[in-house]
Design a protein around this motif. Structure first.
Motif, PDB file in Angstrom:
ATOM      1  N   ARG A   5       0.829  -1.232   0.000  1.00 36.25           N
ATOM      2  CA  ARG A   5       0.000   0.000   0.000  1.00 36.25           C
ATOM      3  C   ARG A   5       0.859   1.277   0.000  1.00 36.25           C
ATOM      4  O   ARG A   5       0.355   2.363  -0.201  1.00 36.25           O
ATOM      5  CB  ARG A   5      -0.946   0.010   1.200  1.00 36.25           C
ATOM      6  N   LYS A   6       2.150   1.105   0.260  1.00 39.64           N
ATOM      7  CA  LYS A   6       3.044   2.272   0.291  1.00 39.64           C
ATOM      8  C   LYS A   6       3.593   2.574  -1.101  1.00 39.64           C
ATOM      9  O   LYS A   6       3.623   1.701  -1.963  1.00 39.64           O
ATOM     10  CB  LYS A   6       4.219   2.013   1.242  1.00 39.64           C
ATOM     11  N   THR A   7       4.043   3.791  -1.303  1.00 39.95           N
ATOM     12  CA  THR A   7       4.693   4.150  -2.572  1.00 39.95           C
ATOM     13  C   THR A   7       6.131   3.644  -2.562  1.00 39.95           C
ATOM     14  O   THR A   7       6.697   3.391  -1.480  1.00 39.95           O
ATOM     15  CB  THR A   7       4.709   5.674  -2.783  1.00 39.95           C
ATOM     16  N   VAL A   8       6.708   3.510  -3.765  1.00 36.60           N
ATOM     17  CA  VAL A   8       8.107   3.076  -3.875  1.00 36.60           C
ATOM     18  C   VAL A   8       9.009   4.022  -3.080  1.00 36.60           C
ATOM     19  O   VAL A   8       9.927   3.591  -2.375  1.00 36.60           O
ATOM     20  CB  VAL A   8       8.541   3.028  -5.361  1.00 36.60           C
ATOM     21  N   LYS A   9       8.695   5.314  -3.176  1.00 40.48           N
ATOM     22  CA  LYS A   9       9.457   6.344  -2.450  1.00 40.48           C
ATOM     23  C   LYS A   9       9.491   6.036  -0.947  1.00 40.48           C
ATOM     24  O   LYS A   9      10.548   6.061  -0.311  1.00 40.48           O
ATOM     25  CB  LYS A   9       8.794   7.698  -2.706  1.00 40.48           C
ATOM     26  N   ASN A  10       8.327   5.706  -0.381  1.00 44.10           N
ATOM     27  CA  ASN A  10       8.242   5.425   1.058  1.00 44.10           C
ATOM     28  C   ASN A  10       8.808   4.053   1.427  1.00 44.10           C
ATOM     29  O   ASN A  10       9.348   3.873   2.521  1.00 44.10           O
ATOM     30  CB  ASN A  10       6.799   5.552   1.541  1.00 44.10           C
ATOM     31  N   ILE A  11       8.668   3.100   0.498  1.00 43.38           N
ATOM     32  CA  ILE A  11       9.246   1.770   0.751  1.00 43.38           C
ATOM     33  C   ILE A  11      10.763   1.890   0.859  1.00 43.38           C
ATOM     34  O   ILE A  11      11.381   1.350   1.778  1.00 43.38           O
ATOM     35  CB  ILE A  11       8.869   0.771  -0.373  1.00 43.38           C
ATOM     36  N   LEU A  12      11.358   2.605  -0.083  1.00 45.42           N
ATOM     37  CA  LEU A  12      12.817   2.733  -0.093  1.00 45.42           C
ATOM     38  C   LEU A  12      13.344   3.448   1.144  1.00 45.42           C
ATOM     39  O   LEU A  12      14.455   3.176   1.604  1.00 45.42           O
ATOM     40  CB  LEU A  12      13.280   3.428  -1.375  1.00 45.42           C
ATOM     41  N   LYS A  13      12.518   4.333   1.706  1.00 43.08           N
ATOM     42  CA  LYS A  13      12.915   5.014   2.958  1.00 43.08           C
ATOM     43  C   LYS A  13      13.147   4.006   4.076  1.00 43.08           C
ATOM     44  O   LYS A  13      14.013   4.202   4.934  1.00 43.08           O
ATOM     45  CB  LYS A  13      11.815   5.995   3.396  1.00 43.08           C
ATOM     46  N   GLN A  14      12.337   2.930   4.077  1.00 44.89           N
ATOM     47  CA  GLN A  14      12.476   1.894   5.113  1.00 44.89           C
ATOM     48  C   GLN A  14      13.871   1.242   5.059  1.00 44.89           C
ATOM     49  O   GLN A  14      14.334   0.679   6.028  1.00 44.89           O
ATOM     50  CB  GLN A  14      11.432   0.770   4.935  1.00 44.89           C
ATOM     51  N   PHE A  15      14.468   1.309   3.876  1.00 42.93           N
ATOM     52  CA  PHE A  15      15.769   0.659   3.666  1.00 42.93           C
ATOM     53  C   PHE A  15      16.899   1.689   3.486  1.00 42.93           C
ATOM     54  O   PHE A  15      17.961   1.372   2.963  1.00 42.93           O
ATOM     55  CB  PHE A  15      15.692  -0.251   2.425  1.00 42.93           C
ATOM     56  N   ASN A  16      16.627   2.918   3.926  1.00 43.83           N
ATOM     57  CA  ASN A  16      17.609   4.009   3.833  1.00 43.83           C
ATOM     58  C   ASN A  16      18.068   4.277   2.396  1.00 43.83           C
ATOM     59  O   ASN A  16      19.246   4.530   2.137  1.00 43.83           O
ATOM     60  CB  ASN A  16      18.832   3.710   4.721  1.00 43.83           C
ATOM     61  N   LYS A  17      17.113   4.187   1.465  1.00 46.36           N
ATOM     62  CA  LYS A  17      17.386   4.485   0.059  1.00 46.36           C
ATOM     63  C   LYS A  17      16.457   5.610  -0.382  1.00 46.36           C
ATOM     64  O   LYS A  17      15.407   5.837   0.239  1.00 46.36           O
ATOM     65  CB  LYS A  17      17.122   3.250  -0.820  1.00 46.36           C
ATOM     66  N   GLN A  18      16.830   6.268  -1.460  1.00 49.11           N
ATOM     67  CA  GLN A  18      16.008   7.396  -1.926  1.00 49.11           C
ATOM     68  C   GLN A  18      15.412   7.138  -3.304  1.00 49.11           C
ATOM     69  O   GLN A  18      16.016   6.468  -4.148  1.00 49.11           O
ATOM     70  CB  GLN A  18      16.861   8.676  -1.979  1.00 49.11           C
ATOM     71  N   SER A  19      14.196   7.689  -3.501  1.00 45.44           N
ATOM     72  CA  SER A  19      13.527   7.588  -4.797  1.00 45.44           C
ATOM     73  C   SER A  19      12.458   8.674  -4.876  1.00 45.44           C
ATOM     74  O   SER A  19      11.968   9.155  -3.846  1.00 45.44           O
ATOM     75  CB  SER A  19      12.865   6.211  -4.950  1.00 45.44           C
ATOM     76  N   THR A  20      12.087   9.026  -6.094  1.00 46.48           N
ATOM     77  CA  THR A  20      10.991  10.005  -6.277  1.00 46.48           C
ATOM     78  C   THR A  20       9.756   9.307  -6.843  1.00 46.48           C
ATOM     79  O   THR A  20       8.761   9.951  -7.152  1.00 46.48           O
ATOM     80  CB  THR A  20      11.432  11.122  -7.242  1.00 46.48           C
ATOM     81  N   ILE A  21       9.818   7.987  -6.985  1.00 42.32           N
ATOM     82  CA  ILE A  21       8.708   7.235  -7.603  1.00 42.32           C
ATOM     83  C   ILE A  21       7.520   7.161  -6.652  1.00 42.32           C
ATOM     84  O   ILE A  21       7.636   6.678  -5.514  1.00 42.32           O
ATOM     85  CB  ILE A  21       9.169   5.820  -8.018  1.00 42.32           C
ATOM     86  N   GLU A  22       6.376   7.628  -7.144  1.00 46.75           N
ATOM     87  CA  GLU A  22       5.157   7.652  -6.319  1.00 46.75           C
ATOM     88  C   GLU A  22       4.240   6.444  -6.576  1.00 46.75           C
ATOM     89  O   GLU A  22       3.180   6.326  -6.000  1.00 46.75           O
ATOM     90  CB  GLU A  22       4.364   8.949  -6.596  1.00 46.75           C
ATOM     91  N   LYS A  23       4.670   5.547  -7.448  1.00 47.92           N
ATOM     92  CA  LYS A  23       3.853   4.345  -7.738  1.00 47.92           C
ATOM     93  C   LYS A  23       3.867   3.395  -6.550  1.00 47.92           C
ATOM     94  O   LYS A  23       4.832   3.361  -5.781  1.00 47.92           O
ATOM     95  CB  LYS A  23       4.413   3.604  -8.962  1.00 47.92           C
ATOM     96  N   ARG A  24       2.802   2.592  -6.443  1.00 42.49           N
ATOM     97  CA  ARG A  24       2.752   1.540  -5.432  1.00 42.49           C
ATOM     98  C   ARG A  24       3.170   0.209  -6.063  1.00 42.49           C
ATOM     99  O   ARG A  24       3.245   0.099  -7.288  1.00 42.49           O
ATOM    100  CB  ARG A  24       1.331   1.437  -4.851  1.00 42.49           C
ATOM    101  N   ILE A  25       3.399  -0.795  -5.212  1.00 39.97           N
ATOM    102  CA  ILE A  25       3.809  -2.127  -5.695  1.00 39.97           C
ATOM    103  C   ILE A  25       2.835  -2.639  -6.754  1.00 39.97           C
ATOM    104  O   ILE A  25       3.239  -3.181  -7.784  1.00 39.97           O
ATOM    105  CB  ILE A  25       3.908  -3.134  -4.517  1.00 39.97           C
ATOM    106  N   ASP A  26       1.535  -2.473  -6.505  1.00 35.95           N
ATOM    107  CA  ASP A  26       0.527  -2.969  -7.443  1.00 35.95           C
ATOM    108  C   ASP A  26       0.581  -2.290  -8.807  1.00 35.95           C
ATOM    109  O   ASP A  26       0.010  -2.792  -9.777  1.00 35.95           O
ATOM    110  CB  ASP A  26      -0.886  -2.819  -6.849  1.00 35.95           C
ATOM    111  N   ASP A  27       1.228  -1.126  -8.872  1.00 31.48           N
ATOM    112  CA  ASP A  27       1.329  -0.401 -10.146  1.00 31.48           C
ATOM    113  C   ASP A  27       2.581  -0.796 -10.936  1.00 31.48           C
ATOM    114  O   ASP A  27       2.757  -0.344 -12.069  1.00 31.48           O
ATOM    115  CB  ASP A  27       1.363   1.118  -9.896  1.00 31.48           C
ATOM    116  N   LEU A  28       3.441  -1.603 -10.338  1.00 34.59           N
ATOM    117  CA  LEU A  28       4.695  -1.982 -10.990  1.00 34.59           C
ATOM    118  C   LEU A  28       4.555  -3.316 -11.725  1.00 34.59           C
ATOM    119  O   LEU A  28       3.788  -4.188 -11.316  1.00 34.59           O
ATOM    120  CB  LEU A  28       5.815  -2.114  -9.948  1.00 34.59           C
ATOM    121  N   SER A  29       5.348  -3.483 -12.789  1.00 35.58           N
ATOM    122  CA  SER A  29       5.398  -4.774 -13.473  1.00 35.58           C
ATOM    123  C   SER A  29       6.247  -5.739 -12.638  1.00 35.58           C
ATOM    124  O   SER A  29       6.955  -5.310 -11.714  1.00 35.58           O
ATOM    125  CB  SER A  29       6.027  -4.616 -14.862  1.00 35.58           C
TER     126      SER A  29
END
Length: 234
Positions: A196-220
């Motif tokens: 349910r989280k965006t890629v941007k917020n998921i990567l924060k959990q792992f101390n990584k950065q991203s600007t992608i606002e898509k969620r897991i369900d939106d990714l191939s």
């Protein structure tokens, strides 16, 4: 028999379906066939007739002892008792009527191993999960379709098993595309807890950065695997 039910194991008792499975496995004299779930051994003579070698593993030592007695005429057969997913054998073809309770473990194990192709029989519901798209996908769907080409080739009615399961089964033909290691598989499973989280917020959990606002369900599927690879990259 009650123990087998608890394990989610139902033995195929149809000779015609056994013949169909072995025919679809396209076994040649150059092939080493690896079977998980020896059971009563309905596939063994058919596989041994065609293969260079057949390795069959079952957790039930009594079934292995019985198979050793019943199929002693085959000098290209190796029977082992134990956990098939912990074996280190090299093989070209995988064949299994997978215990329902072990189907997910089997897909993750197959994802890590190198082989040519195989035939697996799984619960109909599980087959649908493997081949699911968009929001119906699970981590196992991504792992399966990334590492395997999967083709549904037959539906097998519950009355062809002993004891009969509550649902029908599906025979799938699989071909190996690529492998994933254990860490990546574990991480792909973890990513689905953040779906349910965006890629941007998921990567924060792992101390990584991203600007992608898509969620897991939106990714191939490829994007999800690449995201896992990015997280693991130091």
């Amino acid at each position: 028999m009650i123990k087998r039910k608890l394990l989610g194991q139902h033995f195929l008792n149809s000779k015609s379906i056994a013949e169909f499975i072995v025919k679809e496995a396209e076994i040649s004299k150059n092939d080493v066939v690896f079977e998980i779930g020896t059971g009563p051994g309905i596939l063994i003579p058919l596989m041994c007739e065609n293969a260079q070698k057949v390795i069959s593993v079952d957790t039930d030592e009594k079934l292995i002892k019985k198979a050793r007695s019943n199929f002693s005429q085959f000098n290209n057969l190796t029977l082992k008792s134990g956990d098939g997913f912990k074996q280190k054998d090299t093989f070209s073809i995988f064949v299994s009527n997978l215990p329902y309770s072990k189907s997910k473990d089997a897909i993750e194990w197959l994802a890590q191993n190198s082989f040519s192709h195989g035939i697996i029989m799984v619960q109909k519901e599980f087959a649908e999960k493997l081949l699911a798209t968009s929001k119906n996908r699970r981590a196992v769907s991504i792992i399966a379709t990334y590492t395997l080409d999967i083709k549904k080739i037959s539906v097998v009615g519950k009355n062809n098993f002993s004891p009969p399961p509550k649902v029908d089964s599906v025979v799938l033909k699989i071909s190996k595309k690529t492998t994933l290691d254990k860490k990546l598989i574990s991480l792909i499973n973890d990513l689905f807890s953040y779906r349910r989280k965006t890629v941007k917020n998921i990567l924060k959990q792992f101390n990584k950065q991203s600007t992608i606002e898509k969620r897991i369900d939106d990714l191939s599927g490829d994007e999800i695997v690449n995201l896992a690879k990015q997280i693991l990259k130091k």
